[in-house]
Structure formats: structure tokens, C-alpha cells
Scaffold this active site. Structure first.
Site, mmCIF file in Angstrom:
data_model
loop_
_atom_site.group_PDB
_atom_site.id
_atom_site.type_symbol
_atom_site.label_atom_id
_atom_site.label_comp_id
_atom_site.label_asym_id
_atom_site.label_seq_id
_atom_site.Cartn_x
_atom_site.Cartn_y
_atom_site.Cartn_z
ATOM 1 N N GLU A 97 0.907 -0.871 -5.208
ATOM 2 C CA GLU A 97 0.199 0.164 -5.349
ATOM 3 C C GLU A 97 0.582 1.748 -5.843
ATOM 4 O O GLU A 97 1.253 2.319 -4.584
ATOM 5 C CB GLU A 97 -0.934 0.533 -4.194
ATOM 6 C CG GLU A 97 -2.035 1.437 -4.597
ATOM 7 C CD GLU A 97 -2.257 2.737 -3.542
ATOM 8 O OE1 GLU A 97 -3.335 3.370 -3.701
ATOM 9 O OE2 GLU A 97 -1.629 2.663 -2.515
ATOM 10 N N ASP A 110 0.874 -1.266 -0.203
ATOM 11 C CA ASP A 110 0.146 -0.095 -0.002
ATOM 12 C C ASP A 110 0.810 1.216 -0.089
ATOM 13 O O ASP A 110 1.787 1.313 0.925
ATOM 14 C CB ASP A 110 -0.761 -0.043 1.235
ATOM 15 C CG ASP A 110 -1.877 1.198 1.409
ATOM 16 O OD1 ASP A 110 -2.685 1.382 0.588
ATOM 17 O OD2 ASP A 110 -1.661 2.030 2.413
#
Ligand code: NOJ
Length: 557
Positions: free
Chosen positions: A254, A198
């Protein structure tokens, strides 16, 4: 070849998938209960949004203990059972790992704040204020400044790119690097097959004394905190440790603002990097420039031209490097059927969009519910939107004399919370998700996985056939070539060894005849309605799609 070269990923928002203990929140037992459904869909990998212990300020992206499961979602035993049962069905499990920040309730941060001699001080990023102001004018992605004072009397600030309750980690500190690798290795030892990293592109920050030159009170400015050179260094240290623990661990990063070249830079096979990059720049959508609303909530629409340009770019830049991620969205945007302002609600068009996206070269990521044509939640009042960005938008638009009904319509079309609604398993009161009102709840358009399972013409059946086709070496590994066509048609070829396939889409409300670029004998492997192939001419009805393969090919959707 690695297992993940053929990955077909199903994204599960655990809080909204299936509740089994009647608290209105989805849980790991719920996912276990639905593993057969997931397997039958035809995916081979599940990605779970964060499940670690968290105060849930950002639905799990604010972690206060990385070594345990949030009690609202389950227990470590549940997780071990999930891994075991998923693996028994040949499903891989990927966890979402927030590595850029923790919760402010994480023991590292609490100790750093309260203990003057804390060894965790250097785990975070601090600066003194300047003349009674924040150290600089950088803006947070969630609105406001990236700086928050440690206490009202203090002149000391900590840094957070997202919510103020999510302080950023200081990746310059080797102890942070080691701690994060240890966390990942702990879960690898539990049998986890991969991680979504993330916000990894934000791990490095520029000189904290610099000011953004952009206008506005706290402008967000990637120049100072996204994709800086040190990111690659931190990433490769982390990846080498994780891959040493298990070389088959799949890492998808990401990088929401990455373009294709940046994605290539983070996925070079000869370096210790991510295997795949997921960006929000490859959805094939364009912003509606006529809208008065700009930025995060600016309305979008689908553009076939833009889709073509996007994928010619991503497919060619990544051709010998890595796979593009193929997805229509995730939990950070509204569902594509709400967001893209499509010209018709005809399910045939949704099927065409699924085919055009997923049969390209790349790794499909299907957002839970998309396969049954699920729409987002429709909230009834602007007051139902309470996150900082939405609240700022509402204030701003009201100040410009926008009507509340128009603001509500905009938010129902664009806000990410609409995409995080309960999965619609059946047509009972709470959709078979729970016996009580779900944690995130508003009106929903009807959809029902139960009804679709037994309907050969349903969206679900189409996705199943499509993913069967995707699993063939032709559609997963084959080369990709976009063909020049007129503006309402999309056509691309896939080739591998002696196999050949072509995907043709009619993105219009009129029938079309498309002349194939080959005189090979082709048959229909999958279509969203009857399609006629006579000689080299394919006749497609409005919003029609088809995938054709060589007559002797043994693949059928
Ligand atoms: C990206 C995640 O997808 C999003 O939901 C989250 O708010 C931010 N990273 C911060 O972790």
C-alpha cells in the site's frame, strides 16, 4: 508466470461482511459461509482487512498480537478452516499486515514504556521535547502532532504517524526487521498466500530534529516520512525472507501517495520487492477545485480525460515491470458511486466504469458490495462521525459558518466510514448481514445480492461476465494501447499473440458511432446493453460499453 499474474482480488472488510454469532460484527465463519458466493463472482483471491488481535482503535490496523485472531472476528481454528475451504475452491487468501506500527497495547510497547531496561525500547521511536514543545512540528495523518508525551510530567515523546495509540516501529532496529519477518513467516506456514503491506512507504523517517517548512500547526509532510531511500532496504530484507519461506507469496504494497514511477521503483522484478503497488493516485478522479473544502474531505469527481491520462501513464511506465492495480477504491475512501459525483445514477454507467477499469492491463481489486451496486451508509447527524479527522473538519466548517446539513452531506459523500457498512445480502432489516444492529449502521439505499443472483441484467451478473472475460489471457496478459478518440469516448486495445480485443465506452448521454481502427471481423463479448456493430462502425447507446473480440475467438463474458 506466477499465480498472482492472473489475480482478481475481492477485498473483504471482515467486520462488515457477514455476522454469524449475532454480535453485530462480521466474522470468519461469515466469510466461510459466503465462499461460494465469492467464487461464483469470478474472483480468485480474497484480501481481508486486518484480523489480528486489536483494541480496534483503527479497526484492526492497531495490532496488539500478530499471532492470533481478534476474538470478535474468530479463532485460529476458524482461520485454518477458512484457508482450507478457500483453497478447496481455488481461492487465495491475502492478509493485511500493518508493519509500520503496532497498537500501544502491544506487549513490546507496554514493556518499552513501563520497564526502564526494556529490550523493546529500541523497537519504537523516541525523542526529547524542545523548550516544552514537541521535538518537531510534523503532523500526523490522523490530525495533530506525530508526537505524544509518554506521561504528562515527562519530556519524553514517542512517534506515531497515525493515531496516538499506534506507535511507529523503529525499522532501523534489526530486531524489528526480524520480528516482522517472523510474523509473516508464521502466517505463510499456516497457508496464507500473500500480504498487503500496510503503510510500508513510511517505514523510514528523516532526521527527527528537522522542522517541516510547510505552513499550519502540524503540517503533514511526506518529505520527512514517506518513500525515503531506506524503505527499499527494509522492504527487500523483509521480502527476501518471506519469499524464501514460500516464493509464491504475493506481496502487494500500500503506497497511497505513490505515482507510477515510484510504483515501478517498488516493483522491479529483479529485486526483492513488492509484486504490485496500490496507490490512491490511480482512481481517475479529480478534486473539485471550486469547493471551499480542501484536503482529505475535498469533494471529487470523475473525469474521463483524467482517467485516460492516468492509465496511459501507469500502463506505459509499468509495462515491462509489474501490473497496475485496477480499483475504484477501498475502505479508506467513500464508495465510488457516492464519491465520483457521477452524471447519472443509471446502472449502465456503473457497468461501463467497471468495464473501463478492469479490462485494462492490471490486477482488479473489487471492494465488497461494489459488485451489487451497493452505496455507502447515509448517517443522519454530523455527531455520528467521531474520528479525529472528521471532528476537526466539523469544528473547522462550523467556525466558517457552514450549515450542519451541508457538513453532513459532505461527510456522507466523502467519509471513509460510509464505505464500511454491512454487505447487503438481502432486503431484510439488517440486509442479511446480522440479526442484530450492525456495529456500523445507518440508512442504506436498497441493494440485494439475493435478488441480483437470479437477474441476468443485474450489476452482479454483469460483474460475473466481466470477470470471466478478465480471466482470459487476452484481458489479463495482453498488451494495452489507449486509442485517440474524441472526448466522450474511451477506447483501448488489448493484444496477445493472435488474439485481439477492443473496449469502447460511450461516456455521454447521447448515442455515438465509433469507427473501429481495424477491419478485423469482431463480435461482442460483453456489453451493458444492445450494441450494433456494422462493418467498422460500433453504435453505442448513452453510457454504453462493449468489449469486442475477434469472431473466431472463443471467449464470452
Ligand atoms: C492504511 C489503511 O488502509 C488505513 O485504513 C489505516 O488507517 C492506515 N494505513 C494505518 O494503518
Amino acid at each position: 508466470m506466477k499465480w498472482y499474474d492472473n489475480a482478481i482480488i475481492y477485498q473483504i472488510y471482515p467486520k462488515s461482511f457477514q455476522d454469524t454469532n449475532d454480535d453485530g460484527i462480521g466474522d470468519l465463519q461469515g466469510i466461510i459461509k459466503r465462499l461460494d458466493y465469492i467464487k461464483n463472482l469470478g474472483v480468485n483471491t480474497i484480501w481481508l482487512n486486518p484480523i489480528f488481535v486489536s483494541p480496534q482503535i483503527d479497526n484492526g490496523y492497531d495490532v496488539s498480537n500478530y499471532f492470533a485472531i481478534d476474538p470478535s472476528i474468530g479463532t485460529t481454528d476458524d482461520f485454518e478452516q477458512l484457508i482450507k475451504e478457500a483453497h478447496e475452491r481455488d481461492l487465495h487468501v491475502i492478509l493485511d499486515l500493518p508493519i509500520n506500527h503496532t497498537s500501544d497495547q502491544h506487549p513490546w510497547f507496554k514493556d518499552a514504556l513501563s520497564n526502564p531496561n526494556s529490550i523493546f525500547k529500541d523497537y519504537y521511536i523516541w525523542q526529547k521535547g524542545v523548550n516544552g514543545h514537541e521535538p518537531n512540528n510534523w503532523g500526523s495523518f490522523f490530525g495533530g502532532s506525530v508526537w505524544t508525551k509518554v506521561s504528562p510530567e515527562s519530556n519524553n515523546y514517542y512517534f506515531h504517524l497515525f493515531d496516538k495509540k499506534m506507535p511507529d516501529l523503529n525499522w532501523k532496529n534489526v530486531e524489528v526487521q526480524r520480528s516482522m519477518a517472523d510474523i509473516a513467516k508464521f502466517w505463510v506456514d499456516k497457508g496464507v498466500d500473500g500480504f498487503r503491506l500496510d503503510a510500508f512507504i513510511h517505514m523510514a523517517k528523516a532526521n527527527l530534529k528537522q522542522m517541516s517548512l510547510k505552513s499550519g500547526k502540524y503540517p503533514t509532510d511526506d518529505t520527512f516520512y514517506a518513500k525515503l531511500p531506506e524503505v527499499k532496504q527494509y522492504l527487500s530484507g523483509f521480502v527476501s525472507e518471506v519469499k524464501e519461506q514460500n516464493p509464491d507469496t504475493f506481496l502487494f504494497g500500500e503506497a497511497s501517495s505513490a505515482d507510477s514511477h515510484q510504483a515501478a521503483e517498488y516493483t522491479r522484478p529483479e529485486e526483492d520487492e513488492c509484486d504490485v503497488i496500490v496507490s490512491s493516485n490511480n482512481y481517475g478522479e479529480v478534486y473539485d477545485d471550486d469547493s471551499k473544502v480542501k484536503g482529505f474531505f475535498q469533494p471529487r469527481k470523475f473525469s474521463l480525460d483524467h482517467f485516460k491520462e492516468t492509465f496511459v501513464d501507469w500502463e506505459s511506465v509499468l509495462a515491462n515491470i509489474s501490473y497496475p492495480a485496477l480499483t475504484w477504491g477501498n475502505h479508506d475512501v467513500s464508495r465510488f458511486v457516492d464519491r465520483l459525483n457521477l452524471p447519472t445514477d443509471d446502472p449502465k454507467l456503473q457497468k461501463s466504469l467497471a468495464m473501463m477499469m478492469f479490462l485494462q492491463r492490471g490486477i482488479p481489486i473489487i471492494y465488497y458490495g461494489e459488485e451489487i451496486g451497493q452505496h455507502g451508509l447515509k448517517y443522519q447527524s454530523v455527531d455520528d462521525f467521531d474520528d479525529q479527522r472528521a471532528v476537526e473538519l466539523i469544528d473547522n466548517l462550523r467556525a466558517q459558518k457552514f450549515d450542519d446539513d451541508d457538513i453532513l452531506a459532505l461527510l456522507n459523500e466523502e467519509d471513509e466510514m460510509t464505505a464500511r457498512g454491512p454487505f447487503q445480502w438481502d432486503d431484510s432489516e439488517f440486509g442479511g448481514f446480522s440479526n442484530v444492529q450492525p456495529w456500523n449502521w445507518a440508512k442504506q439505499l436498497p441493494a440485494s445480492a439475493k435478488a441480483e443472483v437470479s437477474d441476468d441484467n443485474s450489476m452482479l451478473s454483469f460483474y460475473q461476465k466481466l470477470l470471466r472475460l478478465k480471466s482470459t489471457s487476452l484481458f489479463s496478459q495482453g498488451d494495452y494501447c489507449l486509442l485517440a478518440t474524441n472526448k466522450d469516448i474511451l477506447a483501448y486495445e488489448r493484444t496477445i499473440n493472435d488474439s485481439y480485443g477492443i473496449v469502447v465506452i460511450n461516456y455521454s448521454d447521447k448515442p455515438i458511432d465509433y469507427v473501429l481502427p481495424t477491419n478485423k471481423n469482431l463480435k461482442v463479448a460483453l456489453a451493458n446493453q444492445k450494441v450494433d456493430v456494422t462493418g467498422q462502425v460500433v453504435h453505442l447507446e448513452p453510457w454504453g460499453c462493449c468489449a469486442l473480440v475477434k469472431e473466431e475467438e472463443e471467449i464470452n463474458g
